[in-house]
Scaffold this motif. Structure first.
Motif, short mmCIF file in Angstrom:
data_model
loop_
_atom_site.label_atom_id
_atom_site.label_comp_id
_atom_site.label_asym_id
_atom_site.label_seq_id
_atom_site.Cartn_x
_atom_site.Cartn_y
_atom_site.Cartn_z
N ALA A 54 -10.11 -52.42 18.42
CA ALA A 54 -9.69 -53.74 18.50
C ALA A 54 -10.71 -54.62 18.58
N GLU A 55 -11.05 -55.81 18.35
CA GLU A 55 -11.75 -56.37 18.38
C GLU A 55 -10.99 -57.98 19.62
N VAL A 56 -11.73 -57.66 20.57
CA VAL A 56 -11.43 -58.22 21.72
C VAL A 56 -12.21 -59.72 21.82
N VAL A 57 -11.71 -60.86 22.06
CA VAL A 57 -12.31 -62.35 22.05
C VAL A 57 -11.65 -62.69 23.86
N VAL A 58 -12.95 -62.86 24.42
CA VAL A 58 -13.16 -63.46 25.77
C VAL A 58 -13.73 -65.27 25.68
N GLY A 59 -12.39 -66.05 26.33
CA GLY A 59 -12.35 -67.41 26.82
C GLY A 59 -12.94 -67.71 28.40
N ILE A 60 -14.43 -68.22 28.76
CA ILE A 60 -14.57 -68.28 29.73
C ILE A 60 -14.81 -69.56 30.07
N GLU A 61 -14.95 -70.43 31.20
CA GLU A 61 -16.00 -71.39 30.95
C GLU A 61 -17.00 -71.11 32.46
N THR A 62 -17.40 -70.82 31.36
CA THR A 62 -18.96 -70.49 31.26
C THR A 62 -19.71 -70.11 30.86
N ASP A 63 -21.84 -70.19 30.19
CA ASP A 63 -22.16 -68.72 29.30
C ASP A 63 -23.00 -68.42 30.19
N ARG A 64 -22.63 -67.83 31.66
CA ARG A 64 -24.35 -67.91 31.79
C ARG A 64 -23.83 -67.30 32.97
N GLY A 65 -24.93 -65.67 32.64
CA GLY A 65 -24.73 -65.09 35.12
C GLY A 65 -24.35 -63.34 34.26
N PRO A 66 -24.54 -63.45 35.53
CA PRO A 66 -24.34 -60.82 35.25
C PRO A 66 -23.25 -60.90 34.52
N TRP A 67 -22.27 -61.29 35.01
CA TRP A 67 -20.87 -61.20 33.93
C TRP A 67 -20.47 -61.13 32.76
N VAL A 68 -20.59 -62.52 32.38
CA VAL A 68 -20.80 -62.95 31.21
C VAL A 68 -22.09 -61.89 29.67
N ARG A 69 -22.93 -61.73 30.57
CA ARG A 69 -23.88 -60.66 30.12
C ARG A 69 -23.35 -59.76 30.06
N ALA A 70 -22.76 -59.00 30.82
CA ALA A 70 -21.78 -57.30 30.61
C ALA A 70 -20.88 -58.07 29.84
N LEU A 71 -20.30 -58.79 29.71
CA LEU A 71 -18.94 -58.66 28.31
C LEU A 71 -19.87 -59.26 26.88
N VAL A 72 -20.70 -59.87 27.18
CA VAL A 72 -21.67 -59.46 25.09
C VAL A 72 -21.66 -58.17 25.33
N THR A 73 -23.13 -57.61 26.51
CA THR A 73 -23.44 -55.89 26.37
C THR A 73 -22.20 -54.94 25.71
N ALA A 74 -20.60 -55.61 26.36
CA ALA A 74 -20.13 -54.51 26.23
C ALA A 74 -19.35 -55.05 25.00
N GLY A 75 -19.57 -55.89 23.96
CA GLY A 75 -19.22 -56.04 22.61
C GLY A 75 -18.33 -56.92 22.06
N TYR A 76 -17.46 -57.15 23.33
CA TYR A 76 -16.63 -58.85 23.79
C TYR A 76 -17.27 -59.30 22.95
N THR A 77 -16.31 -60.91 21.82
CA THR A 77 -16.81 -61.97 21.20
C THR A 77 -16.94 -62.61 22.76
N VAL A 78 -17.30 -63.86 23.36
CA VAL A 78 -17.45 -64.63 24.27
C VAL A 78 -17.53 -65.82 23.95
N LEU A 79 -16.12 -66.70 24.47
CA LEU A 79 -16.31 -68.10 24.29
C LEU A 79 -16.34 -69.14 25.13
N ALA A 80 -17.63 -69.78 25.33
CA ALA A 80 -17.96 -70.57 25.90
C ALA A 80 -16.75 -72.09 25.92
N VAL A 81 -16.21 -72.14 27.06
CA VAL A 81 -15.00 -73.06 26.92
C VAL A 81 -15.82 -74.41 27.87
N ASN A 82 -15.64 -75.56 27.57
CA ASN A 82 -15.92 -76.77 28.45
C ASN A 82 -14.68 -77.09 28.95
#
Length: 405
Positions: A54-82
């Protein structure tokens, strides 16, 4: 699968959605390791047997912090939404004005499901670039704080001790703070001797000490309108506190400047950035920090210029078409780029000629500066893409031909 993540300081509201827009799961997760473990489990349960592919795409209103870093490390595609984009998208789903954290998670999930091709992925900057960003942002923040406290000091002195404003040019300078700390009232300042003033100037490594000391003493002994003694004493207590804050800020700014130089000096792009006109170590570090070093983030010079906020936007309707400055941008980056422009005008004849060509076309001062900043961003992009240092002749050859043609 598409995940909407509405984050708060201590929790995350999550909604998992499939490609058809059906809600597969919804939960409120705690911040930290426990919440991340539960998120992985939630996604795994929703995916079922297809979890491995499965490909997982995550939308979140920030582009930094340990939570975002963990999402990227897990292999999710993280999209920073203004947040402004999310608010506009929310209005498309309903006009009642209702809002809730679970509802925002739904909006984010649906937004990345339908518009992921138009959203910006979180940049894969290196740890070196992230370290440079941390120290440069803190360094600049402390400088802004020093400016704010200096203005507060100036306003207080104007209200009860105007002679100090006539005597001292730089209120945040170490010698000024030292002398104001010794004599915070007009009566005390009038008693300062030339030798006391000279000693402070020498410790600050000032030139023409004797002349400046005599000038400061004369200014402090000039007659000015003042306040009653009791009020002056209260003001003196207030500025003593401000002086202590400014002294600490000066010390920490100097210490952080060393950290900026150290981290930036270890980055592989430092040599190319320092070769650009108008960029020194501190300013170059700020430019690197705000642009990042992800090689795939800016697909073209135009994309980098758009992110920088130096390129104009076009508003066209009917027969009316105007080009306007971008007011939504990275404030720290545009501050650094405009500072670079002022420095470049002093060291580059081609940059000065380019600026005056814009003025001759009828552009105002600020518009011409933005246009020059836009050009410098394009030059930087080319140098970084090709791994080459700045060369004055190469950078401006096309514009030189246009000027002489």
């Amino acid at each position: 699968m598409f995940v909407g993540d509405d984050w708060a300081e201590d929790h995350h509201d999550i909604e998992v959605m499939d490609s058809a827009g059906r809600r597969l799961a919804r939960a409120r997760l705690p911040e930290g390791v426990a919440g991340m473990v539960r998120l992985h489990a939630l996604v795994g349960e929703a995916a079922g047997e297809a979890a491995d592919g499965a490909e997982v795409v995550v939308g979140i209103e920030t582009d930094r912090g340990p939570w975002v870093r963990a999402l990227v490390t897990a292999g999710y595609t993280v999209l920073a939404v203004n947040p402004l984009q999310a608010a506009r998208f929310r209005d498309r789903l309903g006009v009642s004005g209702a809002k809730s954290d679970p509802g925002d998670a739904h909006v984010l999930a649906d937004m990345v499901r339908t518009h992921s091709h138009e959203l910006r992925p979180v940049a894969a900057d290196s740890a070196q670039a992230e370290a440079v960003k941390v120290v440069t942002r803190t360094h600049k923040t402390l400088i802004w704080e020093r400016t704010r406290h200096t203005q507060r000091l100036r306003h207080a002195l104007r209200d009860y001790f105007p002679a100090a404003l006539a005597a001292f040019d730089d209120l945040d300078a170490s010698d000024t703070l030292e002398l104001l700390g010794k004599a915070p009232t007009p009566a005390q300042a009038a008693k300062l001797t030339v030798s006391q003033i000279s000693a402070s100037l020498k410790r600050a490594r000032r030139k023409n000490v004797a002349v400046k000391a005599a000038s400061i003493q004369a200014a402090l002994r000039e007659r000015h309108l003042g306040q009653p003694e009791e009020v002056a004493a209260a003001y003196a207590a207030s500025i003593t506190a401000l002086i202590a804050v400014l002294t600490t800020l000066n010390t920490q700014i100097k210490a952080l400047e060393g950290q900026v130089e150290a981290h930036f000096g270890r980055h592989p792009a430092a040599e190319i950035i320092l070769s650009q006109p108008g960029l020194g170590v501190v300013l170059g570090a700020r430019v690197l920090a705000e642009f990042g070093d992800d090689p795939d983030r800016y697909t073209s010079a135009k994309a980098r210029k758009n992110y920088a906020g130096t390129s104009p936007i076009t508003r066209a309707s009917g027969k009316k078409k105007v080009a306007l400055a971008r007011f939504v941008h990275n404030d720290r980056l545009i501050d650094a780029l405009l500072t670079q422009v002022f420095s470049t005008l002093k060291v580059s004849s081609n940059a000065r000629a380019y600026y005056w060509r814009q003025r001759d076309r009828g552009k105002g001062h600020n518009a011409a500066l933005r246009q020059l900043a836009n050009r410098l961003v394009g030059i930087l992009h080319g140098c970084l893409k090709t791994g080459t240092r700045y060369d004055e002749a190469t950078a401006w050859s096309h514009h030189a031909e246009l000027a002489t043609g």
